[in-house]
Design a protein around this motif. Structure first.
Motif, short mmCIF file in Angstrom:
data_model
loop_
_atom_site.label_atom_id
_atom_site.label_comp_id
_atom_site.label_asym_id
_atom_site.label_seq_id
_atom_site.Cartn_x
_atom_site.Cartn_y
_atom_site.Cartn_z
N GLY A 124 0.83 -1.21 0.00
CA GLY A 124 0.00 0.00 0.00
C GLY A 124 0.86 1.25 0.00
N ASN A 125 0.32 2.32 -0.51
CA ASN A 125 1.09 3.57 -0.64
C ASN A 125 1.61 4.08 0.70
OD1 ASN A 125 0.48 3.41 -3.33
ND2 ASN A 125 -1.02 5.04 -3.31
N VAL A 126 0.81 4.00 1.73
CA VAL A 126 1.25 4.47 3.05
C VAL A 126 2.39 3.59 3.55
CG1 VAL A 126 0.59 4.73 5.48
CG2 VAL A 126 -0.93 5.55 3.69
N ASP A 127 2.18 2.28 3.50
CA ASP A 127 3.21 1.35 3.97
C ASP A 127 4.51 1.53 3.17
OD1 ASP A 127 1.28 0.46 5.70
OD2 ASP A 127 0.98 -1.47 4.69
N ARG A 128 4.38 1.72 1.88
CA ARG A 128 5.57 1.91 1.04
C ARG A 128 6.32 3.19 1.45
NH1 ARG A 128 3.65 0.71 -3.71
NH2 ARG A 128 2.72 2.75 -4.06
N SER A 129 5.59 4.25 1.72
CA SER A 129 6.23 5.50 2.15
C SER A 129 6.95 5.32 3.49
CB SER A 129 5.21 6.62 2.25
OG SER A 129 4.66 6.91 0.98
N VAL A 130 6.30 4.63 4.42
CA VAL A 130 6.90 4.38 5.73
C VAL A 130 8.15 3.51 5.57
CG1 VAL A 130 6.57 3.27 7.98
CG2 VAL A 130 4.74 4.66 7.01
N LEU A 131 8.03 2.44 4.79
CA LEU A 131 9.19 1.56 4.58
C LEU A 131 10.35 2.29 3.92
CD1 LEU A 131 7.39 -1.70 3.39
CD2 LEU A 131 8.75 -1.42 5.49
N ARG A 132 10.05 3.13 2.97
CA ARG A 132 11.11 3.88 2.28
C ARG A 132 11.85 4.80 3.24
NH1 ARG A 132 7.95 5.29 -3.40
NH2 ARG A 132 8.81 3.54 -4.58
N MET A 133 11.11 5.56 4.03
CA MET A 133 11.76 6.49 4.94
C MET A 133 12.57 5.75 6.00
SD MET A 133 10.20 9.40 7.44
CE MET A 133 9.80 8.17 8.69
N ALA A 134 12.00 4.71 6.57
CA ALA A 134 12.70 3.94 7.60
C ALA A 134 13.92 3.24 7.02
CB ALA A 134 11.77 2.92 8.23
N SER A 135 13.80 2.73 5.81
CA SER A 135 14.94 2.08 5.16
C SER A 135 16.05 3.08 4.89
CB SER A 135 14.52 1.40 3.85
OG SER A 135 13.60 0.38 4.12
N VAL B 249 19.08 1.93 14.73
CA VAL B 249 18.08 1.20 13.93
C VAL B 249 16.82 0.89 14.73
CG1 VAL B 249 19.68 0.24 12.24
CG2 VAL B 249 19.21 -1.02 14.33
N ASN B 250 16.96 0.66 16.04
CA ASN B 250 15.76 0.36 16.82
C ASN B 250 14.85 1.59 16.92
OD1 ASN B 250 17.72 1.57 18.56
ND2 ASN B 250 16.63 0.79 20.35
N VAL B 251 15.42 2.79 16.90
CA VAL B 251 14.61 4.00 16.90
C VAL B 251 13.86 4.11 15.57
CG1 VAL B 251 14.68 6.54 16.90
CG2 VAL B 251 16.09 5.24 18.53
N SER B 252 14.57 3.88 14.46
CA SER B 252 13.93 3.93 13.15
C SER B 252 12.81 2.90 13.05
CB SER B 252 14.95 3.68 12.04
OG SER B 252 15.94 4.68 12.05
N LEU B 253 13.06 1.70 13.53
CA LEU B 253 12.06 0.63 13.50
C LEU B 253 10.83 1.01 14.32
CD1 LEU B 253 11.19 -2.33 12.85
CD2 LEU B 253 12.31 -2.96 14.99
N ASN B 254 11.04 1.42 15.55
CA ASN B 254 9.91 1.77 16.42
C ASN B 254 9.10 2.93 15.87
OD1 ASN B 254 10.61 -0.26 18.22
ND2 ASN B 254 11.80 1.09 19.52
N GLU B 255 9.78 3.95 15.39
CA GLU B 255 9.08 5.11 14.83
C GLU B 255 8.27 4.69 13.60
OE1 GLU B 255 8.83 8.36 15.75
OE2 GLU B 255 9.96 8.04 17.59
N ALA B 256 8.85 3.86 12.75
CA ALA B 256 8.16 3.42 11.53
C ALA B 256 6.91 2.62 11.86
CB ALA B 256 9.11 2.59 10.66
N VAL B 257 7.01 1.73 12.82
CA VAL B 257 5.84 0.93 13.22
C VAL B 257 4.73 1.84 13.74
CG1 VAL B 257 5.01 -0.80 14.87
CG2 VAL B 257 7.15 -1.18 13.62
N GLU B 258 5.09 2.81 14.55
CA GLU B 258 4.09 3.74 15.08
C GLU B 258 3.46 4.57 13.96
OE1 GLU B 258 2.79 3.73 18.16
OE2 GLU B 258 4.07 1.97 18.41
N LEU B 259 4.26 5.01 13.01
CA LEU B 259 3.73 5.78 11.88
C LEU B 259 2.83 4.93 11.00
CD1 LEU B 259 6.92 7.82 11.01
CD2 LEU B 259 4.76 8.74 11.87
#
Length: 128
Positions: free
Chosen positions: A72-83, A94-104
């Protein structure tokens, strides 16, 4: 601007660019809507866009029973930024990026978005 807020705005900008192919600067201005941006927000948006090909490859390599085009577009945007944060930047744990991405993903995405994003990003972390 706090980093959490900058990430929220960055997701909105990346989503808008992905869906409408809007100019990044125009999308940033639209999302900010008179609000003051900051350097971290700009780095997230433009860093993600500058490294998009590399980031998309990393995401594709870590999908299980899923194709990139089905994300999905939202998930893709979140994955791209976190990656981008995990693969390109070395100043963010990396754990900060992971946690923030999951919350977003939970905030902006569908019911299963948080788990999906967590699964993909966890695989990326394992391969680092």
């Amino acid at each position: 601007m706090k980093r959490r807020h900058a990430r929220e705005k960055a997701i909105q900008v990346l989503f808008q660019i992905d869906v409408t192919d809007t100019d990044p600067r125009e999308a940033l201005q639209h999302v900010l809507n008179e609000e003051e941006g900051d350097e971290f927000l700009s780095e997230l948006v433009f860093g993600t866009l500058e490294n998009l090909e590399r980031i998309d490859e990393v995401i594709k390599e870590n999908l299980v029973n899923w194709t990139f085009n089905r994300i999905g577009n939202v998930d893709r945007s979140v994955l791209r930024m976190a990656s981008y944060e995990m693969v390109v930047r070395d100043d963010i744990p990396v754990n900060v990026s992971l946690n923030e991405a999951v919350e977003l993903a939970k905030l902006f995405g569908g019911e299963e978005s948080g788990r999906f994003v967590n699964g993909v990003l966890s695989k990326i972390i394992q391969k680092r």
